[in-house]
Design a protein around this motif. Structure first.
Motif, PDB file in Angstrom:
ATOM      1  N   GLY A 112      -5.201  11.701  -4.249  1.00  0.00           N
ATOM      2  CA  GLY A 112      -4.254  12.322  -3.328  1.00  0.00           C
ATOM      3  C   GLY A 112      -3.474  13.428  -4.006  1.00  0.00           C
ATOM      4  O   GLY A 112      -3.281  14.508  -3.446  1.00  0.00           O
ATOM      5  N   LEU A 113      -3.026  13.181  -5.238  1.00  0.00           N
ATOM      6  CA  LEU A 113      -2.242  14.171  -5.969  1.00  0.00           C
ATOM      7  C   LEU A 113      -3.091  15.396  -6.310  1.00  0.00           C
ATOM      8  O   LEU A 113      -2.600  16.519  -6.339  1.00  0.00           O
ATOM      9  N   SER A 114      -4.382  15.178  -6.529  1.00  0.00           N
ATOM     10  CA  SER A 114      -5.271  16.290  -6.856  1.00  0.00           C
ATOM     11  C   SER A 114      -5.725  17.060  -5.616  1.00  0.00           C
ATOM     12  O   SER A 114      -6.296  18.143  -5.723  1.00  0.00           O
ATOM     13  N   GLY A 115      -5.495  16.470  -4.432  1.00  0.00           N
ATOM     14  CA  GLY A 115      -5.896  17.125  -3.193  1.00  0.00           C
ATOM     15  C   GLY A 115      -7.338  16.896  -2.800  1.00  0.00           C
ATOM     16  O   GLY A 115      -7.808  17.441  -1.804  1.00  0.00           O
ATOM     17  N   LEU A 116      -8.059  16.038  -3.539  1.00  0.00           N
ATOM     18  CA  LEU A 116      -9.483  15.833  -3.257  1.00  0.00           C
ATOM     19  C   LEU A 116      -9.702  15.214  -1.886  1.00  0.00           C
ATOM     20  O   LEU A 116     -10.538  15.683  -1.103  1.00  0.00           O
ATOM     21  N   ASP A 117      -8.974  14.150  -1.560  1.00  0.00           N
ATOM     22  CA  ASP A 117      -9.155  13.505  -0.265  1.00  0.00           C
ATOM     23  C   ASP A 117      -8.767  14.441   0.872  1.00  0.00           C
ATOM     24  O   ASP A 117      -9.413  14.472   1.917  1.00  0.00           O
TER      25      ASP A 117
ATOM     26  N   ASN B 286       0.809  -1.218   0.000  1.00  0.00           N
ATOM     27  CA  ASN B 286       0.000   0.000   0.000  1.00  0.00           C
ATOM     28  C   ASN B 286       0.844   1.271   0.000  1.00  0.00           C
ATOM     29  O   ASN B 286       0.533   2.242  -0.685  1.00  0.00           O
ATOM     30  N   PHE B 287       1.922   1.292   0.748  1.00  0.00           N
ATOM     31  CA  PHE B 287       2.709   2.509   0.882  1.00  0.00           C
ATOM     32  C   PHE B 287       3.388   2.910  -0.414  1.00  0.00           C
ATOM     33  O   PHE B 287       3.635   4.098  -0.652  1.00  0.00           O
ATOM     34  N   ALA B 288       3.702   1.943  -1.274  1.00  0.00           N
ATOM     35  CA  ALA B 288       4.413   2.276  -2.516  1.00  0.00           C
ATOM     36  C   ALA B 288       3.616   3.249  -3.374  1.00  0.00           C
ATOM     37  O   ALA B 288       4.204   4.074  -4.089  1.00  0.00           O
ATOM     38  N   TYR B 289       2.287   3.196  -3.300  1.00  0.00           N
ATOM     39  CA  TYR B 289       1.475   4.092  -4.130  1.00  0.00           C
ATOM     40  C   TYR B 289       1.676   5.546  -3.725  1.00  0.00           C
ATOM     41  O   TYR B 289       1.688   6.438  -4.577  1.00  0.00           O
ATOM     42  N   GLY B 290       1.823   5.806  -2.429  1.00  0.00           N
ATOM     43  CA  GLY B 290       2.069   7.168  -1.989  1.00  0.00           C
ATOM     44  C   GLY B 290       3.493   7.610  -2.242  1.00  0.00           C
ATOM     45  O   GLY B 290       3.735   8.730  -2.687  1.00  0.00           O
ATOM     46  N   ILE B 291       4.448   6.721  -1.977  1.00  0.00           N
ATOM     47  CA  ILE B 291       5.857   7.074  -2.128  1.00  0.00           C
ATOM     48  C   ILE B 291       6.171   7.473  -3.560  1.00  0.00           C
ATOM     49  O   ILE B 291       6.995   8.359  -3.814  1.00  0.00           O
ATOM     50  N   ARG B 292       5.510   6.852  -4.537  1.00  0.00           N
ATOM     51  CA  ARG B 292       5.760   7.174  -5.944  1.00  0.00           C
ATOM     52  C   ARG B 292       5.420   8.612  -6.289  1.00  0.00           C
ATOM     53  O   ARG B 292       5.877   9.144  -7.304  1.00  0.00           O
ATOM     54  N   LEU B 293       4.610   9.277  -5.478  1.00  0.00           N
ATOM     55  CA  LEU B 293       4.195  10.642  -5.768  1.00  0.00           C
ATOM     56  C   LEU B 293       5.218  11.680  -5.328  1.00  0.00           C
ATOM     57  O   LEU B 293       5.071  12.862  -5.627  1.00  0.00           O
ATOM     58  N   LEU B 294       6.257  11.249  -4.635  1.00  0.00           N
ATOM     59  CA  LEU B 294       7.250  12.177  -4.102  1.00  0.00           C
ATOM     60  C   LEU B 294       8.324  12.512  -5.133  1.00  0.00           C
ATOM     61  O   LEU B 294       8.604  11.706  -6.027  1.00  0.00           O
ATOM     62  N   PRO B 295       8.966  13.669  -4.996  1.00  0.00           N
ATOM     63  CA  PRO B 295      10.150  13.941  -5.826  1.00  0.00           C
ATOM     64  C   PRO B 295      11.251  12.950  -5.459  1.00  0.00           C
ATOM     65  O   PRO B 295      11.226  12.331  -4.395  1.00  0.00           O
TER      66      PRO B 295
ATOM     67  N   ALA C 156      -2.830   7.055   3.333  1.00  0.00           N
ATOM     68  CA  ALA C 156      -3.913   7.006   4.308  1.00  0.00           C
ATOM     69  C   ALA C 156      -5.249   6.719   3.628  1.00  0.00           C
ATOM     70  O   ALA C 156      -6.111   6.025   4.190  1.00  0.00           O
ATOM     71  N   GLY C 157      -5.437   7.238   2.408  1.00  0.00           N
ATOM     72  CA  GLY C 157      -6.689   7.013   1.692  1.00  0.00           C
ATOM     73  C   GLY C 157      -6.932   5.552   1.393  1.00  0.00           C
ATOM     74  O   GLY C 157      -8.074   5.067   1.460  1.00  0.00           O
ATOM     75  N   ILE C 158      -5.883   4.820   1.068  1.00  0.00           N
ATOM     76  CA  ILE C 158      -6.028   3.380   0.819  1.00  0.00           C
ATOM     77  C   ILE C 158      -6.511   2.676   2.091  1.00  0.00           C
ATOM     78  O   ILE C 158      -7.422   1.836   2.055  1.00  0.00           O
TER      79      ILE C 158
ATOM     80  N   ARG D  18      -8.130   4.054   4.608  1.00  0.00           N
ATOM     81  CA  ARG D  18      -9.498   4.467   4.924  1.00  0.00           C
ATOM     82  C   ARG D  18     -10.505   3.666   4.107  1.00  0.00           C
ATOM     83  O   ARG D  18     -11.583   3.304   4.594  1.00  0.00           O
ATOM     84  N   ARG D  19     -10.175   3.376   2.863  1.00  0.00           N
ATOM     85  CA  ARG D  19     -11.072   2.562   2.041  1.00  0.00           C
ATOM     86  C   ARG D  19     -11.107   1.118   2.532  1.00  0.00           C
ATOM     87  O   ARG D  19     -12.158   0.459   2.473  1.00  0.00           O
ATOM     88  N   LEU D  20      -9.975   0.615   3.010  1.00  0.00           N
ATOM     89  CA  LEU D  20      -9.990  -0.702   3.635  1.00  0.00           C
ATOM     90  C   LEU D  20     -10.922  -0.703   4.847  1.00  0.00           C
ATOM     91  O   LEU D  20     -11.691  -1.647   5.060  1.00  0.00           O
ATOM     92  N   LEU D  21     -10.844   0.361   5.624  1.00  0.00           N
ATOM     93  CA  LEU D  21     -11.701   0.475   6.801  1.00  0.00           C
ATOM     94  C   LEU D  21     -13.173   0.489   6.400  1.00  0.00           C
ATOM     95  O   LEU D  21     -14.022  -0.125   7.066  1.00  0.00           O
ATOM     96  N   ASP D  22     -13.500   1.186   5.309  1.00  0.00           N
ATOM     97  CA  ASP D  22     -14.878   1.203   4.808  1.00  0.00           C
ATOM     98  C   ASP D  22     -15.351  -0.218   4.490  1.00  0.00           C
ATOM     99  O   ASP D  22     -16.485  -0.593   4.824  1.00  0.00           O
ATOM    100  N   ARG D  23     -14.497  -0.992   3.831  1.00  0.00           N
ATOM    101  CA  ARG D  23     -14.866  -2.366   3.462  1.00  0.00           C
ATOM    102  C   ARG D  23     -15.072  -3.229   4.696  1.00  0.00           C
ATOM    103  O   ARG D  23     -15.999  -4.030   4.766  1.00  0.00           O
ATOM    104  N   ILE D  24     -14.185  -3.074   5.662  1.00  0.00           N
ATOM    105  CA  ILE D  24     -14.300  -3.843   6.895  1.00  0.00           C
ATOM    106  C   ILE D  24     -15.581  -3.475   7.629  1.00  0.00           C
ATOM    107  O   ILE D  24     -16.287  -4.341   8.162  1.00  0.00           O
ATOM    108  N   GLU D  25     -15.917  -2.201   7.653  1.00  0.00           N
ATOM    109  CA  GLU D  25     -17.135  -1.759   8.322  1.00  0.00           C
ATOM    110  C   GLU D  25     -18.372  -2.344   7.643  1.00  0.00           C
ATOM    111  O   GLU D  25     -19.310  -2.777   8.311  1.00  0.00           O
ATOM    112  N   ARG D  26     -18.372  -2.381   6.317  1.00  0.00           N
ATOM    113  CA  ARG D  26     -19.538  -2.907   5.582  1.00  0.00           C
ATOM    114  C   ARG D  26     -19.715  -4.409   5.794  1.00  0.00           C
ATOM    115  O   ARG D  26     -20.847  -4.891   5.841  1.00  0.00           O
ATOM    116  N   GLU D  27     -18.611  -5.131   5.920  1.00  0.00           N
ATOM    117  CA  GLU D  27     -18.699  -6.588   6.040  1.00  0.00           C
ATOM    118  C   GLU D  27     -17.683  -7.078   7.075  1.00  0.00           C
ATOM    119  O   GLU D  27     -16.616  -7.603   6.725  1.00  0.00           O
TER     120      GLU D  27
END
Length: 317
Positions: free
Chosen positions: A298-303, A32-41, A262-264, A266-275
């Motif tokens: 994340g890159l767009s700042g929406l979350d 999961n962390f690799a997706y965020g790290i790739r966004l860094l300089p 963190a967004g990844i 949070r979405r895992l948490l959503d899935r766990i909460e649903r089921e």
């Protein structure tokens, strides 16, 4: 908080090779962390990969098949290596690429390396089979194995000049780490039980009739397992909201990295909460395309904007 020595394009060949090794470890093992790290300089990406590779080594000792005595010895050896890195006694021609990369990163960024001592302390708790009676007890463990990683990462990210509440940034980074770790604990309930580990607080397990533990793909007979999961989910959500107060203090790409990671979760948490019972049947995960979508958000700042609004509403209640 700016880099203090040369950029990555001026690094020596051994340092470049060491960072490449750490990036390979991160890309192959950081699901999961690799997706965020790739966004860094590049400079921050290299430093984060070095932190991840060292942390992965510590975790692998704790999760490995060695006897407990051998694990304790390996962890102390790793702590000794960390001391060498902290004291500037790792040379660029050292044969350990993780040590070379982390030593270089620590010269370039104000990384609080004592956080890695805390990580080792947390893994020692795992090896010794420590159990947790209350949330306050578990919180101390989470601070060692995850909150410390948040504070270490902040050393790489830095805060933007003039950021409000910048003195509280380490606190928010720590809290976000707690949110991620509690999500991990919920996701891995069955896997941890199979390995003889119970992380959820004993008082919570007793409250929801789950003190007998988790030994299959169904909740303990007569328990309110969904109630237990929802209780912990609410706790994790409150931690996320508080921890996301860090985001306005970061530059755009560092904020995107944090928001994606963190967004990844949070979405895992959503899935766990649903089921809730899904965590007893196997590891809950997100498909690759959904992780990539979260990274783009994340890159767009929406979350970040969404959580910032939630945090503001929460404080006004």
């Amino acid at each position: 908080m700016s880099p203090t020595v040369e950029g990555p394009h001026h690094a020596s060949a051994p340092v470049v090779a060491a960072y490449s090794y750490c990036e390979a470890v991160t890309g192959s093992q950081a699901r999961n962390f690799a997706y965020g790290i790739r966004l860094l300089p590049a400079d921050k990406r290299h430093a984060m990969s070095a932190l991840y590779a060292f942390s992965r080594r510590v975790d692998d000792i704790g999760d490995g098949t060695l006897a407990p005595e051998a694990k304790l010895a390996r962890l102390e050896e790793t702590r000794t290596l960390l001391g060498r890195i902290r004291d500037g006694r790792v040379e660029e021609d050292d044969t350990d690429p993780v040590a070379v990369a982390l030593a270089h990163a620590a010269r370039r960024f104000p990384i609080p390396l004592e956080g890695l001592d805390e990580l080792i302390d947390g893994v020692l708790m795992d090896v010794r089979g420590v159990e947790y009676e209350t949330w306050d007890d578990l919180k101390e463990y989470c601070r060692c194995v995850a909150g410390a990683i948040g504070r270490l990462s902040l050393g790489v990210f830095g805060t933007t000049p003039g950021a409000r509440e910048a003195d509280r940034a380490p606190e928010y980074a720590d809290t976000l780490g707690l949110a991620l770790q509690l999500t991990n604990i919920l996701r891995d309930v069955r896997e941890d039980a199979a390995n003889g580990r119970t992380y959820l607080p004993a008082e919570d397990l007793a409250k929801f009739g789950c003190s007998g533990g988790f030994h299959g793909d169904r909740p303990p007979a007569g328990s309110d397992f969904a109630g237990l999961v929802h209780h912990e989910v609410r706790r994790a959500r409150a931690l996320f909201v508080e921890g996301y107060r860090l985001l306005p203090m970061l530059d755009r790409r560092s904020g995107a990295c944090v928001a994606a990671m963190a967004g990844i979760y949070r979405r895992l948490l959503d899935r766990i909460e649903r089921e809730p019972e899904a965590v007893l049947r196997g590891r809950v995960s997100l498909p690759v395309r959904e992780k990539a979508y979260v990274a783009v958000r994340g890159l767009s700042g929406l979350d970040a904007r969404t959580i910032s609004r939630q945090s503001t509403r929460r404080r006004s209640l």
